[in-house]
Structure formats: structure tokens, C-alpha cells
Design a protein around this motif. Sequence first.
Motif, PDB file in Angstrom:
ATOM      1  N   ARG A 290     -19.291  29.545   6.798  1.00  0.00           N
ATOM      2  CA  ARG A 290     -19.556  29.194   8.195  1.00  0.00           C
ATOM      3  C   ARG A 290     -18.514  28.229   8.769  1.00  0.00           C
ATOM      4  NH1 ARG A 290     -25.616  28.024   9.846  1.00  0.00           N
ATOM      5  NH2 ARG A 290     -24.711  28.820  11.789  1.00  0.00           N
ATOM      6  N   LEU A 291     -17.609  27.770   7.934  1.00  0.00           N
ATOM      7  CA  LEU A 291     -16.644  26.760   8.383  1.00  0.00           C
ATOM      8  C   LEU A 291     -15.781  27.217   9.558  1.00  0.00           C
ATOM      9  CD1 LEU A 291     -15.475  25.146   5.022  1.00  0.00           C
ATOM     10  CD2 LEU A 291     -16.779  24.047   6.841  1.00  0.00           C
ATOM     11  N   PRO A 292     -15.207  28.437   9.557  1.00  0.00           N
ATOM     12  CA  PRO A 292     -14.384  28.830  10.710  1.00  0.00           C
ATOM     13  C   PRO A 292     -15.156  28.812  12.026  1.00  0.00           C
ATOM     14  CG  PRO A 292     -13.950  30.284   8.837  1.00  0.00           C
ATOM     15  CD  PRO A 292     -15.152  29.460   8.479  1.00  0.00           C
ATOM     16  N   ALA A 293     -16.373  29.346  12.016  1.00  0.00           N
ATOM     17  CA  ALA A 293     -17.175  29.360  13.246  1.00  0.00           C
ATOM     18  C   ALA A 293     -17.573  27.949  13.647  1.00  0.00           C
ATOM     19  CB  ALA A 293     -18.414  30.230  13.063  1.00  0.00           C
ATOM     20  N   PHE A 294     -17.895  27.113  12.652  1.00  0.00           N
ATOM     21  CA  PHE A 294     -18.275  25.727  12.936  1.00  0.00           C
ATOM     22  C   PHE A 294     -17.103  24.960  13.540  1.00  0.00           C
ATOM     23  CE2 PHE A 294     -18.745  21.315  11.163  1.00  0.00           C
ATOM     24  CZ  PHE A 294     -19.743  20.916  12.034  1.00  0.00           C
ATOM     25  N   LYS A 295     -15.912  25.154  12.994  1.00  0.00           N
ATOM     26  CA  LYS A 295     -14.726  24.483  13.525  1.00  0.00           C
ATOM     27  C   LYS A 295     -14.479  24.895  14.973  1.00  0.00           C
ATOM     28  CE  LYS A 295      -9.820  23.671  12.587  1.00  0.00           C
ATOM     29  NZ  LYS A 295      -8.701  23.902  11.644  1.00  0.00           N
ATOM     30  N   ALA A 296     -14.570  26.174  15.258  1.00  0.00           N
ATOM     31  CA  ALA A 296     -14.351  26.658  16.624  1.00  0.00           C
ATOM     32  C   ALA A 296     -15.396  26.082  17.574  1.00  0.00           C
ATOM     33  CB  ALA A 296     -14.380  28.186  16.648  1.00  0.00           C
ATOM     34  N   HIS A 297     -16.638  26.009  17.124  1.00  0.00           N
ATOM     35  CA  HIS A 297     -17.714  25.480  17.960  1.00  0.00           C
ATOM     36  C   HIS A 297     -17.466  24.008  18.295  1.00  0.00           C
ATOM     37  CE1 HIS A 297     -21.785  24.730  19.422  1.00  0.00           C
ATOM     38  NE2 HIS A 297     -21.788  23.648  18.656  1.00  0.00           N
ATOM     39  N   MET A 298     -17.097  23.219  17.298  1.00  0.00           N
ATOM     40  CA  MET A 298     -16.898  21.793  17.541  1.00  0.00           C
ATOM     41  C   MET A 298     -15.667  21.540  18.411  1.00  0.00           C
ATOM     42  SD  MET A 298     -19.566  20.625  16.193  1.00  0.00           S
ATOM     43  CE  MET A 298     -19.425  18.842  16.085  1.00  0.00           C
ATOM     44  N   GLU A 299     -14.635  22.329  18.234  1.00  0.00           N
ATOM     45  CA  GLU A 299     -13.460  22.169  19.088  1.00  0.00           C
ATOM     46  C   GLU A 299     -13.778  22.543  20.531  1.00  0.00           C
ATOM     47  OE1 GLU A 299     -10.266  24.320  17.314  1.00  0.00           O
ATOM     48  OE2 GLU A 299      -9.829  22.732  15.844  1.00  0.00           O
ATOM     49  N   ALA A 300     -14.618  23.549  20.725  1.00  0.00           N
ATOM     50  CA  ALA A 300     -15.036  23.910  22.076  1.00  0.00           C
ATOM     51  C   ALA A 300     -15.836  22.782  22.715  1.00  0.00           C
ATOM     52  CB  ALA A 300     -15.847  25.197  22.051  1.00  0.00           C
ATOM     53  N   ALA A 301     -16.562  22.029  21.880  1.00  0.00           N
ATOM     54  CA  ALA A 301     -17.319  20.878  22.366  1.00  0.00           C
ATOM     55  C   ALA A 301     -16.453  19.627  22.467  1.00  0.00           C
ATOM     56  CB  ALA A 301     -18.503  20.619  21.442  1.00  0.00           C
ATOM     57  N   ARG A 302     -15.159  19.751  22.175  1.00  0.00           N
ATOM     58  CA  ARG A 302     -14.186  18.652  22.216  1.00  0.00           C
ATOM     59  C   ARG A 302     -14.578  17.527  21.255  1.00  0.00           C
ATOM     60  NH1 ARG A 302     -10.535  19.491  26.058  1.00  0.00           N
ATOM     61  NH2 ARG A 302      -9.847  17.327  26.242  1.00  0.00           N
ATOM     62  N   ILE A 303     -14.878  17.970  20.024  1.00  0.00           N
ATOM     63  CA  ILE A 303     -15.181  17.040  18.940  1.00  0.00           C
ATOM     64  C   ILE A 303     -14.250  17.361  17.781  1.00  0.00           C
ATOM     65  CG2 ILE A 303     -16.924  16.269  17.283  1.00  0.00           C
ATOM     66  CD1 ILE A 303     -19.025  17.045  19.391  1.00  0.00           C
ATOM     67  N   ARG A 304     -13.471  16.390  17.363  1.00  0.00           N
ATOM     68  CA  ARG A 304     -12.507  16.598  16.280  1.00  0.00           C
ATOM     69  C   ARG A 304     -13.124  16.160  14.952  1.00  0.00           C
ATOM     70  NH1 ARG A 304      -8.309  14.538  20.098  1.00  0.00           N
ATOM     71  NH2 ARG A 304      -7.031  16.338  20.670  1.00  0.00           N
ATOM     72  N   LEU A 305     -13.103  17.070  13.977  1.00  0.00           N
ATOM     73  CA  LEU A 305     -13.545  16.806  12.617  1.00  0.00           C
ATOM     74  C   LEU A 305     -12.467  17.278  11.653  1.00  0.00           C
ATOM     75  CD1 LEU A 305     -17.227  18.147  12.777  1.00  0.00           C
ATOM     76  CD2 LEU A 305     -16.455  15.809  13.171  1.00  0.00           C
ATOM     77  N   SER A 306     -12.425  16.674  10.483  1.00  0.00           N
ATOM     78  CA  SER A 306     -11.486  17.125   9.441  1.00  0.00           C
ATOM     79  C   SER A 306     -12.129  18.274   8.687  1.00  0.00           C
ATOM     80  CB  SER A 306     -11.138  15.974   8.495  1.00  0.00           C
ATOM     81  OG  SER A 306     -10.380  14.994   9.158  1.00  0.00           O
ATOM     82  N   ILE A 307     -11.939  19.475   9.205  1.00  0.00           N
ATOM     83  CA  ILE A 307     -12.535  20.667   8.614  1.00  0.00           C
ATOM     84  C   ILE A 307     -11.431  21.482   7.952  1.00  0.00           C
ATOM     85  CG2 ILE A 307     -13.851  22.782   9.044  1.00  0.00           C
ATOM     86  CD1 ILE A 307     -15.000  21.409  11.527  1.00  0.00           C
ATOM     87  N   GLY A 308     -11.517  21.619   6.629  1.00  0.00           N
ATOM     88  CA  GLY A 308     -10.548  22.421   5.899  1.00  0.00           C
ATOM     89  C   GLY A 308     -11.231  23.616   5.269  1.00  0.00           C
ATOM     90  N   TYR A 309     -10.941  23.855   4.019  1.00  0.00           N
ATOM     91  CA  TYR A 309     -11.523  25.005   3.319  1.00  0.00           C
ATOM     92  C   TYR A 309     -12.663  24.598   2.404  1.00  0.00           C
ATOM     93  CZ  TYR A 309      -8.649  23.294  -0.540  1.00  0.00           C
ATOM     94  OH  TYR A 309      -8.090  22.512  -1.509  1.00  0.00           O
ATOM     95  N   LEU A 310     -12.886  23.294   2.242  1.00  0.00           N
ATOM     96  CA  LEU A 310     -13.962  22.820   1.380  1.00  0.00           C
ATOM     97  C   LEU A 310     -15.220  22.574   2.199  1.00  0.00           C
ATOM     98  CD1 LEU A 310     -11.987  20.287  -0.845  1.00  0.00           C
ATOM     99  CD2 LEU A 310     -12.687  22.610  -1.445  1.00  0.00           C
ATOM    100  N   PRO A 311     -16.387  22.756   1.613  1.00  0.00           N
ATOM    101  CA  PRO A 311     -17.623  22.602   2.377  1.00  0.00           C
ATOM    102  C   PRO A 311     -17.944  21.159   2.758  1.00  0.00           C
ATOM    103  CG  PRO A 311     -18.105  23.098   0.076  1.00  0.00           C
ATOM    104  CD  PRO A 311     -16.631  23.273   0.251  1.00  0.00           C
ATOM    105  N   THR A 312     -17.372  20.167   2.038  1.00  0.00           N
ATOM    106  CA  THR A 312     -17.658  18.763   2.331  1.00  0.00           C
ATOM    107  C   THR A 312     -16.758  18.256   3.445  1.00  0.00           C
ATOM    108  OG1 THR A 312     -18.376  18.364   0.059  1.00  0.00           O
ATOM    109  CG2 THR A 312     -17.799  16.436   1.390  1.00  0.00           C
ATOM    110  N   ILE A 313     -17.362  17.629   4.432  1.00  0.00           N
ATOM    111  CA  ILE A 313     -16.638  17.098   5.591  1.00  0.00           C
ATOM    112  C   ILE A 313     -16.985  15.620   5.728  1.00  0.00           C
ATOM    113  CG2 ILE A 313     -16.367  17.219   8.106  1.00  0.00           C
ATOM    114  CD1 ILE A 313     -17.248  20.193   7.850  1.00  0.00           C
ATOM    115  N   ARG A 314     -15.976  14.788   5.920  1.00  0.00           N
ATOM    116  CA  ARG A 314     -16.184  13.355   6.153  1.00  0.00           C
ATOM    117  C   ARG A 314     -16.042  13.059   7.635  1.00  0.00           C
ATOM    118  NH1 ARG A 314     -11.829   8.715   4.685  1.00  0.00           N
ATOM    119  NH2 ARG A 314     -10.953   9.614   6.580  1.00  0.00           N
ATOM    120  N   MET A 315     -17.001  12.324   8.177  1.00  0.00           N
ATOM    121  CA  MET A 315     -16.925  11.842   9.550  1.00  0.00           C
ATOM    122  C   MET A 315     -16.919  10.315   9.526  1.00  0.00           C
ATOM    123  SD  MET A 315     -19.481  14.488  11.541  1.00  0.00           S
ATOM    124  CE  MET A 315     -20.901  14.105  10.523  1.00  0.00           C
TER     125      MET A 315
END
Length: 338
Positions: A290-315
Motif C-alpha cells: 500500500r506504500l505507493p498509494a499511501f505516498k501519493a495520497h499524502m503528497e496530494a494532501a501536502r504532507i511530506r513523509l519519509s516513505i521508501g520501500y520499507l513498511p516502517t515510517i518515522r514521523m
Amino acid sequence: MNDWIDLRSDTVTRPTPAMREAMLRAEVGDDVYGEDPTVNALQDRLAAELGFEAALFVPSGTQSNLLALMSHCERGDEYLVGMDAHTYKYEGGGAAVLGSIQPQPVPHADDGTLPLDALASVIKPVDPHFARTRLLCLENTWHGRPLPLDYLAAARRFCAAHGLALHLDGARLYNAAVACGVPAREIARHFDSVSVCFSKGLGAPVGSVLAGSRALIGKARRWRKVAGGGWRQAGMLAAACLHALDHHVARLAEDHARAARLAAGLRGLPGLTVAGQHTGMVFIEVPAERLPAFKAHMEAARIRLSIGYLPTIRMVTHLDIDDAGIERTLAAFREFFR
């Protein structure tokens, strides 16, 4: 108008208007000659506040740690370090590349400590076959976790018993101090040297300070020049750090509270796991597919996250994230995971 919410790191902070004003007013001189009064004021203040004889203002935390390692150790020496520690994993191998210092990594415990029995088992015998074990390097905070105060005291005793120096990568030292409810000096007193970063949660644009004995800082000053870190009228940058010490330390508690609010709001969302929240950091897990869709969704909401290929994300929360930013972020998460 910048309406992005940037949770990638606390390094993305921008100087506040008051900090910019302090930088504009700074008295400056040539720091290579030791003549910048604002740099000298920063160095003297931090050394005194942390309980050391001297300190050195440098461009980055990476350089500060490198100078410490090269000042504690000689070619062919070894330092003990966490397997996921910044000085070992994320600083380009500088100690080995530039200092000919061998790292001996040790796995972290879940609380960020390095088990003392594991450290004891990898100290090398005094024998020409081996590198000379000279230094233990700890990191506080580690993935946002403040190291327990009783562990720091035990690590100091361990180093004394084994003839090791003790260095702290205290990039987020003040986050640890605020979270533990103690002055930063109470943490720093256990160490022979401490590196503090001002361009993370403290919000300065550039700079770290290395504190230690007068002799150690004398060595570090020479290595700073060798490493290309000598700078001239650096007082404008030092002024930002002094402003941060005056105005941005106590407010770190606000970042921690907002991180806790963010974690609490995310718990229970279907398909999302909150792996932990420590000081200003929140760790989540999103299914890899789900990471690619999640990244696109958050960017559309103008929220930057460090989303790579691993499931763990740090905010990471910081002084550019307010309560409204937390609510916007939670709304975007709920929309995606509902």
C-alpha cells in the motif's frame, strides 16, 4: 505561502523571525583566528552549561562526532558503537575512512542501550593482533528514546573499569533532557565528550557543538581545520544557536506532546500499526503493497513523509508543526485508512 506539513525530520525547521533577527544583530570576527565573539560566547556557554572545560562550534553533527572520534583515538584504534547508531551507520564511515579507526558494532537493546556484557565480550586483548579498544560511543536519544539515567551511570563505571573513554552523540540531547525532566548537564556529566546538534529540534539553520576537556578540544580544533571545517564570520550562525538555547529548549515538550497526540490519533486505524512513540518521534507501519498509494495520497494532501520501500515510517514533530498541522495529518490518515 508554504502550506506543506513536513514530518520527515526535525532537520527541516526554518529559523523563526526572532532567530533571524538575532542572526542579523550578531557581532562577528574571524573564527579561524578565534576572534568571533559570538562563536566564543556560544562555545563558552555550552561548555559551562554541560560541565566541560571547552567546546568547539562546527558545521554539522557528522563533523562533530568525527572530530571527537579522531581526538579520542589514533590510527589502528577501535571504538565500540551501536549497530544502528548514527556514528556507525549514517555518517559515511568517516571514522574508518578519515581516521583509520575501526568500529566494533554491538546490537542495541530495545531501549537503545548497549548491553554492558555484550560490550565487555568484544573488548580486544592487548595484543598486536588486534585493534586497540579505546572508546565507547553512545547515542541519546536513540530513535527518539532517551537512555535511562541509571544506564548512563553504569556505562561510566564500565568505561572506568576497562580504561575506555566515553563519547555521547547527543544530537538530540535536549530532547532527552526535557523528556527525563533533568538539566542537560545531568546527562552530559557521565561523558568525556558530548556532541550537540542545533539544527534539529532546537531549530537553528546550521551547526553543532563538541564539548570536552581543553586538551581534547585542542585536538578537535586541529582536526576541524584538516577536515575543511574552519570558517570565518560564523557568529551569525552561532547567534542562531544562542537564541535556540534561550527560547527553544523548554518548548521541546510541545513537540513531544504533539507526537503523543499524533500517535494516539492513529492507533486503531484499520491497516495501520503504530509501532511506537518516543519524544518527538512516531513510528508507524504500513503494508508494503500500500506504500505507493499511501505516498501519493499524502503528497496530494501536502504532507511530506519519509516513505521508501520499507513498511516502517518515522514521523518527527518540530517547531514548524503546530496543533492544526497535527489535525490535518490525522485527517489525511483517516481518509486513507477508513
